[in-house]
Write a protein that holds these residues in place. Structure first.
Motif, PDB file in Angstrom:
ATOM      1  N   LEU A   1      85.876  70.819  41.291  1.00 17.48           N
ATOM      2  CA  LEU A   1      85.124  70.127  42.340  1.00 17.48           C
ATOM      3  C   LEU A   1      86.001  69.079  43.024  1.00 17.48           C
ATOM      4  CD1 LEU A   1      82.458  69.501  43.847  1.00 17.48           C
ATOM      5  CD2 LEU A   1      81.899  67.886  42.009  1.00 17.48           C
ATOM      6  N   CYS A   2      86.793  68.399  42.224  1.00 18.54           N
ATOM      7  CA  CYS A   2      87.682  67.380  42.775  1.00 18.54           C
ATOM      8  C   CYS A   2      88.671  68.014  43.753  1.00 18.54           C
ATOM      9  CB  CYS A   2      88.412  66.690  41.620  1.00 18.54           C
ATOM     10  SG  CYS A   2      89.429  65.324  42.119  1.00 18.54           S
ATOM     11  N   LEU A   3      89.264  69.144  43.332  1.00 16.06           N
ATOM     12  CA  LEU A   3      90.222  69.832  44.212  1.00 16.06           C
ATOM     13  C   LEU A   3      89.527  70.328  45.475  1.00 16.06           C
ATOM     14  CD1 LEU A   3      92.131  71.836  41.472  1.00 16.06           C
ATOM     15  CD2 LEU A   3      93.119  70.081  42.954  1.00 16.06           C
ATOM     16  N   HIS A   4      88.333  70.853  45.313  1.00 21.60           N
ATOM     17  CA  HIS A   4      87.555  71.365  46.450  1.00 21.60           C
ATOM     18  C   HIS A   4      87.304  70.235  47.461  1.00 21.60           C
ATOM     19  CE1 HIS A   4      84.245  73.450  48.544  1.00 21.60           C
ATOM     20  NE2 HIS A   4      83.531  72.343  48.368  1.00 21.60           N
TER      21      HIS A   4
ATOM     22  N   GLN B   1      98.383  65.462  36.259  1.00 21.61           N
ATOM     23  CA  GLN B   1      99.186  66.685  36.159  1.00 21.61           C
ATOM     24  C   GLN B   1      98.599  67.786  37.038  1.00 21.61           C
ATOM     25  OE1 GLN B   1     102.130  66.769  34.934  1.00 21.61           O
ATOM     26  NE2 GLN B   1     101.766  64.628  34.410  1.00 21.61           N
ATOM     27  N   THR B   2      97.278  67.941  36.982  1.00 24.44           N
ATOM     28  CA  THR B   2      96.634  69.002  37.764  1.00 24.44           C
ATOM     29  C   THR B   2      96.814  68.759  39.261  1.00 24.44           C
ATOM     30  OG1 THR B   2      94.975  69.153  36.046  1.00 24.44           O
ATOM     31  CG2 THR B   2      94.455  70.202  38.132  1.00 24.44           C
ATOM     32  N   LEU B   3      96.627  67.536  39.693  1.00 29.34           N
ATOM     33  CA  LEU B   3      96.751  67.267  41.125  1.00 29.34           C
ATOM     34  C   LEU B   3      98.197  67.440  41.580  1.00 29.34           C
ATOM     35  CD1 LEU B   3      94.316  64.260  41.778  1.00 29.34           C
ATOM     36  CD2 LEU B   3      93.884  66.703  41.871  1.00 29.34           C
ATOM     37  N   LEU B   4      99.143  67.033  40.732  1.00 30.05           N
ATOM     38  CA  LEU B   4     100.557  67.210  41.090  1.00 30.05           C
ATOM     39  C   LEU B   4     100.876  68.697  41.238  1.00 30.05           C
ATOM     40  CD1 LEU B   4     102.320  64.562  38.806  1.00 30.05           C
ATOM     41  CD2 LEU B   4     102.205  64.540  41.303  1.00 30.05           C
ATOM     42  N   LYS B   5     100.371  69.496  40.293  1.00 24.90           N
ATOM     43  CA  LYS B   5     100.621  70.940  40.340  1.00 24.90           C
ATOM     44  C   LYS B   5     100.058  71.545  41.620  1.00 24.90           C
ATOM     45  CE  LYS B   5     100.362  72.136  35.560  1.00 24.90           C
ATOM     46  NZ  LYS B   5      99.335  72.555  34.611  1.00 24.90           N
ATOM     47  N   ASN B   6      99.001  70.951  42.124  1.00 23.72           N
ATOM     48  CA  ASN B   6      98.369  71.454  43.338  1.00 23.72           C
ATOM     49  C   ASN B   6      98.939  70.824  44.598  1.00 23.72           C
ATOM     50  OD1 ASN B   6      95.816  73.377  42.915  1.00 23.72           O
ATOM     51  ND2 ASN B   6      96.139  72.107  41.105  1.00 23.72           N
ATOM     52  N   GLY B   7     100.036  70.125  44.448  1.00 24.16           N
ATOM     53  CA  GLY B   7     100.768  69.647  45.621  1.00 24.16           C
ATOM     54  C   GLY B   7     100.308  68.309  46.175  1.00 24.16           C
ATOM     55  N   TYR B   8      99.494  67.573  45.433  1.00 25.75           N
ATOM     56  CA  TYR B   8      99.038  66.275  45.943  1.00 25.75           C
ATOM     57  C   TYR B   8     100.021  65.180  45.552  1.00 25.75           C
ATOM     58  CZ  TYR B   8      94.724  68.515  47.241  1.00 25.75           C
ATOM     59  OH  TYR B   8      93.821  69.337  47.837  1.00 25.75           O
ATOM     60  N   LYS B   9     100.053  64.143  46.377  1.00 30.74           N
ATOM     61  CA  LYS B   9     100.911  62.996  46.080  1.00 30.74           C
ATOM     62  C   LYS B   9     100.084  61.994  45.286  1.00 30.74           C
ATOM     63  CE  LYS B   9     104.077  63.353  49.876  1.00 30.74           C
ATOM     64  NZ  LYS B   9     104.468  62.845  51.185  1.00 30.74           N
ATOM     65  N   VAL B  10     100.410  61.864  44.023  1.00 29.51           N
ATOM     66  CA  VAL B  10      99.556  61.113  43.102  1.00 29.51           C
ATOM     67  C   VAL B  10     100.363  60.132  42.261  1.00 29.51           C
ATOM     68  CG1 VAL B  10      97.772  61.378  41.325  1.00 29.51           C
ATOM     69  CG2 VAL B  10      98.332  63.307  42.789  1.00 29.51           C
ATOM     70  N   GLU B  11      99.769  59.008  41.969  1.00 31.55           N
ATOM     71  CA  GLU B  11     100.312  58.096  40.966  1.00 31.55           C
ATOM     72  C   GLU B  11      99.164  57.704  40.048  1.00 31.55           C
ATOM     73  OE1 GLU B  11     103.147  56.904  40.003  1.00 31.55           O
ATOM     74  OE2 GLU B  11     104.406  57.857  41.535  1.00 31.55           O
ATOM     75  N   SER B  12      99.501  57.132  38.898  1.00 35.54           N
ATOM     76  CA  SER B  12      98.422  56.741  37.993  1.00 35.54           C
ATOM     77  C   SER B  12      98.763  55.455  37.257  1.00 35.54           C
ATOM     78  CB  SER B  12      98.159  57.854  36.982  1.00 35.54           C
ATOM     79  OG  SER B  12      99.209  57.899  36.052  1.00 35.54           O
ATOM     80  N   ILE B  13      97.725  54.745  36.870  1.00 33.53           N
ATOM     81  CA  ILE B  13      97.937  53.541  36.053  1.00 33.53           C
ATOM     82  C   ILE B  13      96.949  53.522  34.886  1.00 33.53           C
ATOM     83  CG2 ILE B  13      98.978  51.986  37.767  1.00 33.53           C
ATOM     84  CD1 ILE B  13      96.259  50.856  38.388  1.00 33.53           C
ATOM     85  N   HIS B  14      97.481  53.222  33.718  1.00 31.41           N
ATOM     86  CA  HIS B  14      96.623  52.963  32.568  1.00 31.41           C
ATOM     87  C   HIS B  14      97.396  52.139  31.553  1.00 31.41           C
ATOM     88  CE1 HIS B  14      98.754  55.974  30.286  1.00 31.41           C
ATOM     89  NE2 HIS B  14      98.415  56.940  31.118  1.00 31.41           N
ATOM     90  N   GLY B  15      96.676  51.667  30.539  1.00 28.62           N
ATOM     91  CA  GLY B  15      97.232  50.698  29.603  1.00 28.62           C
ATOM     92  C   GLY B  15      98.441  51.161  28.794  1.00 28.62           C
ATOM     93  N   ASP B  16      98.643  52.463  28.660  1.00 28.61           N
ATOM     94  CA  ASP B  16      99.780  52.930  27.866  1.00 28.61           C
ATOM     95  C   ASP B  16     101.079  52.981  28.662  1.00 28.61           C
ATOM     96  OD1 ASP B  16      98.455  53.145  25.580  1.00 28.61           O
ATOM     97  OD2 ASP B  16      98.366  55.333  25.496  1.00 28.61           O
ATOM     98  N   LYS B  17     100.975  52.718  29.966  1.00 21.92           N
ATOM     99  CA  LYS B  17     102.196  52.760  30.778  1.00 21.92           C
ATOM    100  C   LYS B  17     102.862  51.390  30.753  1.00 21.92           C
ATOM    101  CE  LYS B  17     101.618  56.429  34.016  1.00 21.92           C
ATOM    102  NZ  LYS B  17     101.861  56.835  35.387  1.00 21.92           N
ATOM    103  N   SER B  18     104.171  51.362  30.828  1.00 23.22           N
ATOM    104  CA  SER B  18     104.859  50.073  30.817  1.00 23.22           C
ATOM    105  C   SER B  18     104.513  49.316  32.091  1.00 23.22           C
ATOM    106  CB  SER B  18     106.367  50.277  30.757  1.00 23.22           C
ATOM    107  OG  SER B  18     106.821  50.740  32.014  1.00 23.22           O
ATOM    108  N   GLN B  19     104.705  48.012  32.019  1.00 26.14           N
ATOM    109  CA  GLN B  19     104.393  47.166  33.167  1.00 26.14           C
ATOM    110  C   GLN B  19     105.152  47.640  34.407  1.00 26.14           C
ATOM    111  OE1 GLN B  19     102.358  45.124  34.042  1.00 26.14           O
ATOM    112  NE2 GLN B  19     103.314  44.288  35.888  1.00 26.14           N
ATOM    113  N   ASN B  20     106.422  47.983  34.234  1.00 27.45           N
ATOM    114  CA  ASN B  20     107.226  48.396  35.386  1.00 27.45           C
ATOM    115  C   ASN B  20     106.673  49.662  36.023  1.00 27.45           C
ATOM    116  OD1 ASN B  20     108.855  46.265  35.147  1.00 27.45           O
ATOM    117  ND2 ASN B  20     110.561  47.373  34.174  1.00 27.45           N
ATOM    118  N   LEU B  21     106.299  50.621  35.179  1.00 25.52           N
ATOM    119  CA  LEU B  21     105.764  51.884  35.711  1.00 25.52           C
ATOM    120  C   LEU B  21     104.449  51.642  36.451  1.00 25.52           C
ATOM    121  CD1 LEU B  21     106.413  54.565  32.949  1.00 25.52           C
ATOM    122  CD2 LEU B  21     107.492  54.362  35.198  1.00 25.52           C
TER     123      LEU B  21
END
Ligand code: AMP
Length: 413
Positions: A235-238, A263-283
Motif C-alpha cells: 500500500l505504501c508503494l502504491h 531497504q524495500t523503498l531503496l530497492k524500488n528506486g526511492y531516495k530514502v534516509e532513516s533515523i532511529h536510536g541504534d544509528k550513531s549520532q553522525n549517521l
C-alpha cells in the motif's frame, strides 16, 4: 502583537527579523513576558509552535546586560536540557541565529560522539549550554562543567525526557544548579509524572497552554486506510507511486521496521534516509541533513528519533504503524502543515491496530476519513481485491529474499 511589544532589545529584534519572523507566535506572546519577569513557567506546547524561541529570546535578553565578560571569565548562565541529540543541536542553531548581534556564546554537548572537543569548547567559556542529560553529568563529574552560576534552567520536551528514563538525571542536574535559579519546563503533553516533576523543582509556576494536547491542525487533511499488516508495504508503494508526492516523513514503531521499510523503498528506486536510536549520532545527523536539504524526499523514523526535530516544508506524514499512545499520533501529524501550510497525514490500520484508531479518534474528537478505494482492503468482502497489473507490481513482490540470501541458504535435504 509585534516583537517590539515584547521588550526585546534591538540586536535581538534584528536577528529575529532576519530569520524572517514577522510576529511572535502565540506561545512566544504568552511565555516571553513571564520569562523576562524571572518567573518559573510550565508550557504545554508542541514542536512547531515556535516554543524554542519562546525561551531562547527572553534568555538572551536577560543575559544581554552581562554579555561582555571576557571569554575566559564567562560562566554558564543558562542551561537547556534536551532529551535527544538532534533536538539539542537544533536548539543550539536557534540560539546562534538569535544571538548573531550579541557577544553571548552558546554551545552544545551530547553523547554518542567524542568527548574531547566538547571539553575544549567548555574550557573556552560559554554563556549558554545546551546538553543531553548523560553527557552533561559525565562532563560535570570530570569537572569541565560548572553549574554554580546557572540563572535559568530549561527542560525541553519534559514528557519525552521522562519517557526515555532521564528522571533521575534531570533531578540530579537540577540539584547541581543554584537554588535561586529560574526553571522553565516545556512539554508537548503534561501527564501526571511531568506534573509531579514540576511540583518538585518549580516554584509558583505560571502555566501556559498553547493548544490542547488533543488538537490537530485544521490544515492537516487526515486519511485512514484499513489494510492487512502483510500488505502495508504494498500500500505504501502504491501511494508513493500514485498519490503522495513531495517530502514525506514515515513513522514506524520499531527500529527493525524502519530498516526493513528503508531497504524495500531503496530497492524500488526511492531516495530514502532513516533515523532511529541504534544509528550513531553522525549517521542520524547526516540522514537528517540530506532530508532537510532535499537530497532525499523520504525520511523513515521512529517516534523517539523524530521527536522535536524541526523540518520545514513537509508535505505528508505516513503513519505506517499506528502509535499505541494516542498523543503520539497528534505529535506525528503535527509535523506537517506548519506555519499555515497544508499537509496530509496517511494512517495505515491493520486488524490488530483497530483499537488504537478508536482511542486516537476519541482524543482528537474527530472521525478520520476512511479511504476504501484502494487495492488492499482489510475486509475483502467489502471491497474486492484489485489485482495489480505487471506494470504496477513492485520489485518487492517478486521475491522477499535477495539473490544473495538465497545463495547463502543451505538446504537441509
Ligand atoms: P519550534 O516549535 O521551536 O520547533 O519552531 C518551529 C519553527 O517555527 C522553526 O522553524 C522556527 O524557526 C519557526 N519560528 C519560530 N518563531 C517564529 C515566528 N515568530 N514566526 C515565524 N516562524 C517562527
Amino acid at each position: 502583537m509585534s516583537f517590539k511589544d515584547l521588550q526585546l532589545n534591538k540586536p535581538i529584534l534584528r536577528a529575529v527579523a532576519e530569520a524572517g519572523y514577522d510576529n511572535p507566535t502565540l506561545v512566544q506572546e504568552k511565555t516571553i513576558p513571564f520569562v523576562l519577569n524571572k518567573k518559573d513557567v510550565i508550557v504545554s506546547a508542541q514542536t512547531g509552535t515556535g516554543k524554542t524561541a519562546a525561551f531562547a529570546l527572553p534568555i538572551l535578553q536577560l543575559l544581554f546586560d552581562n554579555q561582555d565578560a571576557p571569554k575566559k571569565g564567562k560562566k554558564i548562565k543558562a542551561l537547556i536540557i534536551s532529551p535527544t541529540r538532534e533536538l539539542a543541536v537544533q536548539i543550539e542553531e536557534n540560539f546562534k541565529t538569535y544571538s548573531t548581534y550579541t557577544n553571548l556564546r552558546t554551545s552544545v554537548i551530547y553523547g554518542g560522539t567524542s568527548i574531547e572537543p566538547q571539553k575544549d569548547i567548555l574550557k573556552k567559556g560559554i554563556d549558554i549550554l545546551i546538553a543531553t542529560p548523560g553527557r552533561l553529568l559525565d562532563l560535570h563529574k570530570q569537572d569541565f562543567v560548572n553549574l554554580d552560576y546557572v540563572e535559568t534552567l530549561v527542560l525541553d520536551e519534559a514528557d519525552l525526557m521522562l519517557d526515555m528514563g532521564f528522571i533521575d538525571d534531570v533531578k540530579k542536574i537540577e540539584r547541581l544548579c543554584t537554588k535561586e535559579k529560574q526553571v522553565l519546563l516545556f512539554s508537548a503533553t503534561i501527564p501526571y509524572k511531568v506534573e509531579q516533576l514540576a511540583n518538585t523543582i518549580l516554584t509558583n509556576p505560571e502555566r501556559i497552554e498553547v493548544a490542547p494536547n488533543s488538537s490537530t491542525s485544521k490544515n492537516v487533511n487526515q486519511v485512514l486506510y484499513y489494510v492487512p499488516k502483510r500488505n502495508k508495504i504494498e500500500l505504501c508503494l502504491h501511494l508513493l507511486r500514485n498519490t503522495i508526492k513531495g517530502s514525506i516523513l514515515i513513522f514506524r514503531r520499531t527500529k527493525f521496521g524502519v530498516d526493513k521499510l528503508e531497504q524495500t523503498l531503496l530497492k524500488n528506486g526511492y531516495k530514502v534516509e532513516s533515523i532511529h536510536g541504534d544509528k550513531s549520532q553522525n549517521l542520524r545527523q547526516e540522514a537528517l541533513n540530506k532530508f532537510k536539504n532535499g537530497y532525499v524526499n523520504i525520511l523513515i523514523a521512529t517516534d523517539v528519533a523524530a521527536r522535536g526535530i524541526d523540518i520545514d516544508e513537509l508535505d505528508a506524514v505516513i503513519n505506517f504503524d499506528l502509535p499505541n499512545v494516542p498523543e503520539t499520533y497528534v505529535h506525528r501529524i503535527g509535523r506537517t502543515a506548519r506555519a499555515g501550510k497544508t499537509g496530509i497525514s496517511y494512517s495505515f490500520c491493520s486488524a490488530d491496530e483497530k483499537s488504537y484508531i478508536k482511542t486516537i479518534q476519541q482524543l482528537i474528537q474527530l472521525q478520520i476519513d476512511v479511504i476504501e478505494d484502494h487495492p488492499y482492503p482489510l475486509d475483502p468482502k467489502a471491497k474486492p481485491i484489485v489485482h495489480k497489473s505487471k506494470k504496477t507490481g513492485s520489485k518487492h513482490k517478486k521475491g522477499r529474499k535477495s539473490e544473495a540470501s538465497k545463495k547463502k541458504k543451505k538446504r537441509w535435504y
